[in-house]
Design a protein around this motif. Structure first.
Motif, PDB file in Angstrom:
ATOM      1  N   ARG A  15      -7.656  -4.414  -4.015  1.00 22.42           N
ATOM      2  CA  ARG A  15      -8.919  -4.514  -3.289  1.00 22.42           C
ATOM      3  C   ARG A  15      -8.699  -4.819  -1.811  1.00 22.42           C
ATOM      4  O   ARG A  15      -9.566  -4.547  -0.979  1.00 22.42           O
ATOM      5  N   CYS A  71      -1.289   0.627  -5.711  1.00 20.77           N
ATOM      6  CA  CYS A  71      -1.870   1.472  -4.666  1.00 20.77           C
ATOM      7  C   CYS A  71      -1.141   2.809  -4.502  1.00 20.77           C
ATOM      8  O   CYS A  71      -1.235   3.444  -3.454  1.00 20.77           O
ATOM      9  N   HIS A  97      -6.500  -3.258  -0.038  1.00 20.10           N
ATOM     10  CA  HIS A  97      -6.192  -2.004   0.646  1.00 20.10           C
ATOM     11  C   HIS A  97      -7.178  -0.875   0.376  1.00 20.10           C
ATOM     12  O   HIS A  97      -7.310   0.035   1.175  1.00 20.10           O
ATOM     13  N   LYS A  98      -7.827  -0.883  -0.759  1.00 18.84           N
ATOM     14  CA  LYS A  98      -8.694   0.247  -1.112  1.00 18.84           C
ATOM     15  C   LYS A  98     -10.103  -0.269  -1.363  1.00 18.84           C
ATOM     16  O   LYS A  98     -10.285  -1.366  -1.887  1.00 18.84           O
ATOM     17  N   LYS A  99     -11.069   0.566  -1.040  1.00 16.34           N
ATOM     18  CA  LYS A  99     -12.460   0.186  -1.302  1.00 16.34           C
ATOM     19  C   LYS A  99     -12.788   0.514  -2.753  1.00 16.34           C
ATOM     20  O   LYS A  99     -13.309   1.577  -3.060  1.00 16.34           O
ATOM     21  N   VAL A 100     -12.459  -0.387  -3.654  1.00 16.07           N
ATOM     22  CA  VAL A 100     -12.779  -0.145  -5.063  1.00 16.07           C
ATOM     23  C   VAL A 100     -13.461  -1.384  -5.639  1.00 16.07           C
ATOM     24  O   VAL A 100     -13.300  -2.490  -5.125  1.00 16.07           O
ATOM     25  N   ASN A 160       0.842  -1.181   0.000  1.00 15.24           N
ATOM     26  CA  ASN A 160       0.000   0.000   0.000  1.00 15.24           C
ATOM     27  C   ASN A 160       0.886   1.243   0.000  1.00 15.24           C
ATOM     28  O   ASN A 160       1.334   1.673  -1.050  1.00 15.24           O
TER      29      ASN A 160
END
Ligand SMILES: Nc1ncnc2c1ncn2[C@@H]1O[C@H](COP(=O)(O)OP(=O)(O)OP(=O)(O)O)[C@@H](O)[C@H]1O
Ligand SMILES: Nc1ncnc2c1ncn2[C@@H]1O[C@H](COP(=O)(O)OP(=O)(O)OP(=O)(O)O)[C@@H](O)[C@H]1O
Ligand code: SF4
Ligand code: SF4
Ligand SMILES: [Mg+2]
Ligand SMILES: [Mg+2]
Lengths: 318, 321
Positions: free
Chosen positions: A115, A168, A117-120, A87
């Motif tokens: 996915r 990221c 680490h990030k809300k995508v 990240n």
């Protein structure tokens, strides 16, 4: 403001037999490229793995300081570290096959990192993966996303690793020999991409490489390791113009330059090999191979400063 | 039989190899062209350097020559024998590989000396004592003496492991060695030691090498001839000095211009190839280099460049005389 990465007196041992890193210190600033060079086996990869807390079983690290963006990495638990890894701090490993899972496609591995680490959405992650594959010079990203690691050439795998590390938008990228498997035109393209990310995102780059051509062209600062110690550190131009440590001097003398090779002469090398260094080793690790060695080199060797920001570890006067 | 003509150590005639890959997220299956109509001969004792774009087919070429892959078309002969007709043990005594990344496929619990002993063991004709002796000699020779043999792969650095791979390749004393980036993991000093060792072994034992590398200075030093590959084809091949000093193909020129010499402050050159990489599943018509060639003309996208012969090889470009 503190440095992006600050490592002070890092020590790494394996099961009490091998001292792989012995009191190494280095810093990486935002937007800086710091290159780490040195003999095969001197502890470059172990240093990187210790920073990421990814040492193999049996490996143990201690340090006087180990901070990232001012946060103490030594105090972070496994979950805290896992949140940073891949990240804000990402690593490209020396052997791509050790970090690519042979059972999953390139696409699922790349999107999984993002996915985690990030809300995508999966869609966003796939688009980013395809975009990054394009940026590292891979055509037909759709084709490659559906392939398994063994179906790619060495150079393609290496580029996938680079793209994956950038998923990221890390602050710090530790890259262990990221371009050795690439031809020189692709290498140039990737180095330009990294330089651009550095300008755009202020990315700090700790780059481990054997290629002194790369070091000369892109590093701001260079640290030279030998037998687990940083034996010299300086701004790039300074190091190439006025190396102080006999190992650095020897290393710079052996760089082969294309267009100037002669087949009837052996390539220049530094005779001898690195000694096995265990706990309790004393004196200069280079003394068996150094033409300047004398009896005093078997005892503690001083840290000296040749110029502001140019330090080295040797008894010889600047 | 007279011995007036010496057989080439390695000879390829119009060799081709494609891979079928699933279309993945896009659906349709595609054919990746890895090696396309490659012909050359390497004389005994010669060193053919192979350079080129990442993914252009160098490792596939190596695997074909080693008999690890079967060509779709064309013929490959090693010392006059078709490689596909030979049995595995005989092949192993004749030709051996040194690969990039040799340890991804190895059992991490196998000690170094056992790894080096494998080719001897597979022959089934060496005594234990002989195996131990040969392994010790070889480990010593590549600079991994004594206790190192008892370590596990994880306990060695990348460079030390590459020496193990070389020891394993040479322990059967083969006549031909196919080196796929044998020193790319090594620092310049250790690299020099290994290359000097390979050169010494070649002189002493009359070995023939196929030598794949991205490091052009290394290729210039070790190779007697150099082949430049682009998208599965050899686009230029010449004796080493001629290739480095009179390169003719625009891709060869771009390669040479991209080399980063150790001169601080010069930055990374942009040699004008653009950022669009070639797609091996979709080979451009005409000259396959035309989408990236800085001097391409309109006819380059329709006419296939013929081979223009040169001493020791040739060039495939429409614009060279
Ligand atoms: N898991 C391990 N167990 C025991 N020793 C290890 C382990 N990993 C590394 N070492 C030892 O630590 C030392 C440093 O290894 P490291 O991989 O950091 O070298 P390096 O500088 O990255 O070399 P290279 O340039 O060849 O990659 C070596 O002597 C190696 O044998
Ligand atoms: N088993 C396979 N299945 C599908 N495609 C493959 C397979 N092996 C190789 N390829 C493809 O064939 C092409 C040539 O690959 P190869 O490994 O020969 O390249 P290379 O020149 O050795 O590249 P590098 O310099 O990156 O190692 C690439 O497009 C690669 O993806
Ligand atoms: S301390 Fe002594 S042995 Fe070590 S590099 Fe300096 S002169 Fe050589
Ligand atoms: S044939 Fe045309 S496109 Fe191909 S290399 Fe020559 S000039 Fe460039
Ligand atoms: Mg390493
Ligand atoms: Mg390859």
């Amino acid at each position: 403001m503190s440095a992006l990465l600050d490592v002070e007196r890092l020590e790494v041992g394996f099961g009490g037999r091998t001292s792989a890193v012995r009191g190494a210190s280095l810093t990486v600033e935002r937007g800086e490229t710091h290159c780490l060079v040195g003999e095969s086996g001197c502890g470059k990869s172990v240093t990187a793995l210790a920073i990421m807390n990814l040492l193999a079983r049996g490996g143990h690290r201690t340090a006087q300081r180990l901070t990232f963006q001012g946060d103490d990495l030594l105090k972070l638990d496994d979950r805290g570290m896992a949140r940073l890894r891949g990240n804000a701090m990402a690593m490209i490993f020396q052997e791509p096959m050790t970090s690519l899972n042979p059972a999953y496609t390139i696409g699922s591995q790349m999107t999984e990192v993002m996915r985690r680490h990030k809300k995508v959405s999966q869609r966003v992650a796939i688009d980013r993966a395809a975009d990054l594959l394009g940026q590292v010079g891979i055509t037909a990203p759709g084709l490659r996303l559906g392939q398994f690691p063994h179906q790619l050439s060495g150079g393609l795998r290496q580029r996938v690793m680079i793209a994956m590390a950038l998923m990221c938008e890390p602050q710090l990228l530790i890259a262990d020999e990221p371009t050795t498997a690439l031809d020189v035109t692709v290498q140039a393209q990737i180095l330009r991409l990294l330089a651009q990310l550095q300008r755009d995102l202020g990315l700090g780059l700790l780059l481990i490489t054997h290629d002194l051509g790369i070091v000369a062209r892109i590093a701001h600062r260079v640290s030279v390791m030998y037998a687990g110690e940083v034996v010299e550190s300086a701004a790039t131009a300074q190091l190439f113009a006025d190396p102080k440590h006999p190992y650095t001097q020897g290393l710079l003398r052996c760089v082969p330059v294309p267009g100037k090779q002669r087949q009837d002469e052996p390539l220049g090398s530094i005779p001898g090999t690195v000694p096995r260094i265990g706990p309790g080793f004393e004196g200069c690790g280079f003394r068996d191979r150094c033409t300047f060695a004398d009896a005093t080199c078997a005892h503690a060797v001083p840290h000296q400063t040749a110029a502001p920001g140019h330090d080295y570890l040797c008894r010889l006067a600047p | 039989m007279t011995a007036t003509t010496t057989l080439p150590a390695i000879e390829l005639k119009s060799v081709g190899k494609t891979f079928r890959v699933s279309g993945g997220l896009l659906g349709k299956d595609r054919r990746v062209v890895a090696v396309d109509g490659v012909s050359f001969a390497v004389p005994p004792g010669g060193v053919l350097g192979v350079v080129g774009e990442s993914g252009c087919g160098k490792s596939t070429l190596a695997r074909l020559i080693l008999g690890l892959l079967t060509p779709d078309s064309g013929d490959i002969a090693v010392e006059g024998q078709r490689i596909v007709d030979m049995d595995r043990k005989a092949r192993a005594r004749l030709i051996q590989p040194v690969f990039q990344d040799p340890f991804s496929s190895l059992n991490p619990l196998t000690r170094i000396r056992d790894i080096v002993a494998m080719p001897l063991q597979a022959q089934g004709s060496f005594s234990r004592a002989e195996i131990a002796k040969r392994v010790d000699e070889m480990l010593e020779r590549v600079g991994l003496p004594g206790e190192m043999g008892n370590r596990l792969p994880a306990e060695l650095s990348g460079g030390q492991r590459q020496r193990v791979a070389i020891a394993r390749a040479l322990v059967l004393r083969p006549r031909i060695v196919v080196c796929d980036e044998p020193t790319s993991a090594l620092d310049v000093s250790v690299q020099a030691q290994i290359l000097n060792l390979l050169a010494e072994l070649r002189r002493d034992l009359g070995l023939t090498y196929l030598f794949i590398s991205h490091n052009l200075a290394v290729v210039e030093h070790v190779a007697s001839e150099v082949a430049v590959m682009y998208l599965g084809r050899i686009v230029e091949k010449k004796p080493t000095q001629a290739l480095f000093h009179q390169p003719e193909h625009p891709y060869t020129k771009a390669l040479l211009a991209s080399v980063l010499t150790p001169e601080p402050g010069l930055g990374v050159p942009d040699v004008g190839l653009g950022d669009v990489m070639p797609d091996p599943a979709n080979i451009p018509p005409g000259c396959r280099f035309h989408p990236r060639c800085p001097i391409a003309e309109p006819r380059c996208s329709t006419e296939t460049p013929p081979l223009r012969p040169r001493p020791g090889g040739g060039v495939e470009c429409l614009l060279v005389p």
